[in-house]
Scaffold this motif. Structure first.
Motif, short mmCIF file in Angstrom:
data_model
loop_
_atom_site.label_atom_id
_atom_site.label_comp_id
_atom_site.label_asym_id
_atom_site.label_seq_id
_atom_site.Cartn_x
_atom_site.Cartn_y
_atom_site.Cartn_z
N GLY A 53 0.82 -1.21 0.00
CA GLY A 53 0.00 0.00 0.00
C GLY A 53 0.85 1.25 0.00
N LEU A 54 1.38 1.61 1.13
CA LEU A 54 2.25 2.77 1.25
C LEU A 54 3.71 2.39 1.04
CD1 LEU A 54 2.39 5.81 2.05
CD2 LEU A 54 2.63 5.06 4.41
N VAL A 55 4.03 1.13 1.30
CA VAL A 55 5.42 0.66 1.29
C VAL A 55 5.59 -0.43 0.25
CG1 VAL A 55 7.21 -0.45 2.68
CG2 VAL A 55 5.61 1.14 3.77
N GLU A 56 6.71 -0.38 -0.48
CA GLU A 56 7.07 -1.44 -1.42
C GLU A 56 8.47 -1.94 -1.08
OE1 GLU A 56 6.84 0.55 -5.18
OE2 GLU A 56 4.72 0.07 -5.43
N PHE A 57 8.64 -3.26 -1.12
CA PHE A 57 9.95 -3.89 -0.96
C PHE A 57 10.32 -4.57 -2.26
CE2 PHE A 57 9.58 -3.07 3.46
CZ PHE A 57 10.86 -3.17 3.99
N PHE A 58 11.62 -4.52 -2.62
CA PHE A 58 12.11 -5.04 -3.90
C PHE A 58 13.24 -6.04 -3.68
CE2 PHE A 58 10.21 -0.99 -4.58
CZ PHE A 58 9.63 -1.03 -5.84
N TRP A 59 13.23 -7.10 -4.50
CA TRP A 59 14.28 -8.13 -4.47
C TRP A 59 14.70 -8.45 -5.89
CZ3 TRP A 59 9.75 -8.32 -1.69
CH2 TRP A 59 9.86 -8.30 -0.30
N ASP A 60 15.90 -9.03 -6.01
CA ASP A 60 16.34 -9.55 -7.30
C ASP A 60 17.15 -10.82 -7.07
OD1 ASP A 60 18.79 -8.53 -6.38
OD2 ASP A 60 18.79 -6.87 -7.77
N ARG A 61 17.44 -11.51 -8.16
CA ARG A 61 18.25 -12.74 -8.10
C ARG A 61 18.81 -13.01 -9.48
NH1 ARG A 61 13.42 -17.15 -7.10
NH2 ARG A 61 12.24 -16.73 -9.00
#
Length: 182
Positions: A53-61
């Motif tokens: 909603g207000l917060v986004e978390f991002f990952w990669d590999r």
């Protein structure tokens, strides 16, 4: 602005975390701390982000068989200006109450500095429309509306409103002047 929602923003800026979730945390760890009420998006099995909603978390590999590596998070403060009542998410609302539609940077900066947390202005690739302020200890950056320009600046925000807060913003990124809106 409620003092509790302002406390949320201050904590993010000073700690470089969201409710204890750090940019490098695994998706499982973030879900333990922020809950399972999120929308999940992925691209080519090599990047993923979760929208709370207000917060986004991002990952990669590197490839589909590899574990996810935390990349960054962004607190999308600008979303509040559109008035969506569910934007902060249930967990944030239960801890911090109601969130106002705008966060004035001057207020955030003043309260941060009273607590001994300095925010240093650094170059932004979309200046003068956006300005970025960096907190070196927490590696957090705060992007602020600097000027209005047609087709660049969101219409619901005023000059001096916080657009987003993100981490980590590493010193080498600041040195090359590559800060930008996430």
């Amino acid at each position: 602005m409620t003092p509790y929602s302002l406390a949320f923003y201050l904590h993010v800026v000073t700690s470089g975390s969201v409710l204890g979730a750090r940019p490098a945390d695994t998706p499982q760890r973030v879900a333990e701390l922020l809950g399972t009420d999120f929308a999940e998006n992925s691209f080519d099995d090599q990047s993923m982000w979760r929208d709370y909603g207000l917060v986004e978390f991002f990952w990669d590999r590197q490839s589909a068989g590899q574990p996810w590596s935390g990349h960054h998070f962004t607190v999308q403060v600008h979303r509040l200006a559109h008035g969506a009542s569910s934007v902060p998410g249930a967990l944030l609302r239960s801890r911090y109450g109601r969130f106002d539609r705008r966060l004035r940077f001057a207020k955030l900066r003043r309260l941060s500095e009273r607590r001994g947390t300095e925010l240093v202005e650094v170059p932004h690739v979309q200046a003068p429309c956006y300005r970025t302020f960096w907190q070196p200890e927490s590696l957090t950056s705060v992007t602020v509306i600097g000027a209005h320009e047609e087709y660049v600046t969101p219409g619901n925000l005023r000059v001096g409103d916080v657009y987003s807060i993100g981490a980590p913003t590493r010193p080498e990124k600041v040195e090359c002047g590559a800060t930008r809106v996430r």
